[in-house]
Design an enzyme around this catalytic site. Structure first.
Site, PDB file in Angstrom:
ATOM      1  CE1 TYR A  19       5.147   0.343   1.341  1.00 27.21           C
ATOM      2  CE2 TYR A  19       3.895   0.324   3.390  1.00 27.21           C
ATOM      3  CZ  TYR A  19       3.933   0.366   2.003  1.00 27.21           C
ATOM      4  OH  TYR A  19       2.772   0.411   1.283  1.00 27.21           O
ATOM      5  CD  GLN A  35       2.345   4.315   9.496  1.00 24.05           C
ATOM      6  OE1 GLN A  35       2.066   4.525   8.315  1.00 24.05           O
ATOM      7  NE2 GLN A  35       1.981   3.210  10.139  1.00 24.05           N
ATOM      8  NE  ARG A  39       0.063  -0.437  11.593  1.00 22.38           N
ATOM      9  CZ  ARG A  39      -1.122  -0.295  10.969  1.00 22.38           C
ATOM     10  NH1 ARG A  39      -1.176  -0.109   9.668  1.00 22.38           N
ATOM     11  NH2 ARG A  39      -2.238  -0.317  11.669  1.00 22.38           N
ATOM     12  CB  CYS A  52      -1.752   5.235   1.738  1.00 23.17           C
ATOM     13  SG  CYS A  52      -0.236   4.822   2.635  1.00 23.17           S
TER      14      CYS A  52
END
Length: 361
Positions: A185, A101, A233, A25
């Site tokens: 997440y 992603q 992932r 990020c």
């Protein structure tokens, strides 16, 4: 066994080596548009010129409420898609494979960017660009605001958002897609009993907790067709009793492969604040190795992989099929070229502008 510089073919895509750029990020969108900037072109492009086989974007949100912070990139509009096109094209022009992603941050969304706001904690308030977050259950992460529990209609919309994002990513020129189900997440929140307290068909048993991820894998595969490699992932462990672990990861990886996924990027952690993780070189490699052997799937390892010798040993011993690098590539974007030189491999992907550095004088 494969070597670090053997190519790897997944569906219709061949990656030139086994040293790959992990998603990182950047919190560098200049406003709340989710549109990547020149920074993203230079940042990701440097890894392509540096020899990475696969270069994956940062967690790219499938809808506005899925951003980790207001400064994150997205792929929910055509304008964002078009801004990603030159970035994907440049990565490919350097012989690397561009990957994206696809992500939704769930209860960890609407957070402060990791740099520039070091004195701020908790959630970003709506008055400063924040928003109400969603999650499998109304359970907050640390000192962040309590999320709204997703209704079945909201879950259906998220599946469709991942599908639409996958189409835009492929149309932008990305050749590999990764579904982000790690680091606490949204999809990891559904998988982990620490965050998922639901009593309906999306909670309770492992089969139920995995249902949203599997629906997304199926939807993305149906949307992009048979030629595009699809990664997932995972966090291989929550690092806490009663949480998500490596065996659940292996089981769901097998189910995800049946649903249309091809490759599994194994990291760890992120579901709960305050957990102490015992960091050491290659500390997450055992999770990748377990998933690879137990589920009989192809995997990458990530986490404090910092030397050419270490990376080579992981691949050549068969513990993982590739390595993902993050911080080491921030320190040295040309790590793959340096690794080839130091390990004695002749590779044909040196940029001609850099050939003067291929041999020491």
């Amino acid at each position: 066994m494969a070597t670090l510089f053997d190519p790897l073919t997944l569906r219709d895509v061949t990656v030139r080596n086994r040293i790959w750029t992990s998603p990182m990020c950047q919190y560098s969108v200049l406003d709340e548009s989710g549109i990547p900037q020149t920074w993203h072109l230079v940042h990701l492009g440097s890894f392509a010129t540096g020899g990475s086989g696969l270069v994956i974007t940062e967690a790219t949100a499938v809808n506005a409420e899925g951003r980790i912070s207001p400064r994150d990139t997205g792929i929910w509009t055509d304008e964002q898609r078009d801004a990603w096109k030159p970035i994907a094209a440049f990565i490919a022009s350097q012989g690397a494979v561009p990957g994206m992603q696809l992500a939704h941050a769930g209860r960890k969304a609407s957070s402060w960017p990791a740099w520039g706001y070091e004195d701020r904690t908790g959630s970003v308030p709506p008055s400063e660009g924040g928003w109400r977050t969603v999650a499998p259950s109304s359970v907050a992460f640390g000192d962040m605001d309590t999320p709204a529990e997703l209704l079945p209609s909201g879950i259906d919309k998220i599946v469709d958002d991942f599908r639409s994002a996958a189409r835009r990513a492929v149309d932008a020129g990305f050749e590999v897609l990764e579904v982000h189900a790690a680091h606490g997440y949204l999809l990891h929140q559904f998988l982990s009993p620490i965050a998922n307290k639901r009593t309906d068909e999306y909670g309770g048993s492992l089969e139920n907790r995995a249902q949203l991820l599997l629906r997304i894998v199926e939807a993305v595969r149906a949307e992009v067709g048979d030629g595009v490699p699809l990664f997932v992932r995972f966090s291989g462990s929550d690092w806490t009793p009663g949480g998500w672990d490596e065996q659940q990861t292996a089981t769901v990886a097998g189910w995800a492969q049946d649903a249309g996924a091809d490759f599994f990027d194994i990291s760890s952690g992120g579901i709960q604040s305050g957990i102490r993780i015992p960091l050491e070189p290659g500390y997450q490699v055992p999770f990748a190795e377990h998933v690879r052997s137990s589920a009989e799937v192809e995997v990458s390892a990530v986490g404090l992989i910092t030397t050419p010798e270490q990376a080579a040993e992981i691949v050549e011993s068969g513990r993982a099929d590739a390595v993902m690098l993050a911080r080491e590539l921030l320190r040295d974007p040309h790590f793959p070229l340096r690794a080839a030189h130091e390990l004695g491999y002749e590779v044909d992907f040196w940029p001609p502008q850099y050939l003067r550095a291929r041999w020491r004088r």
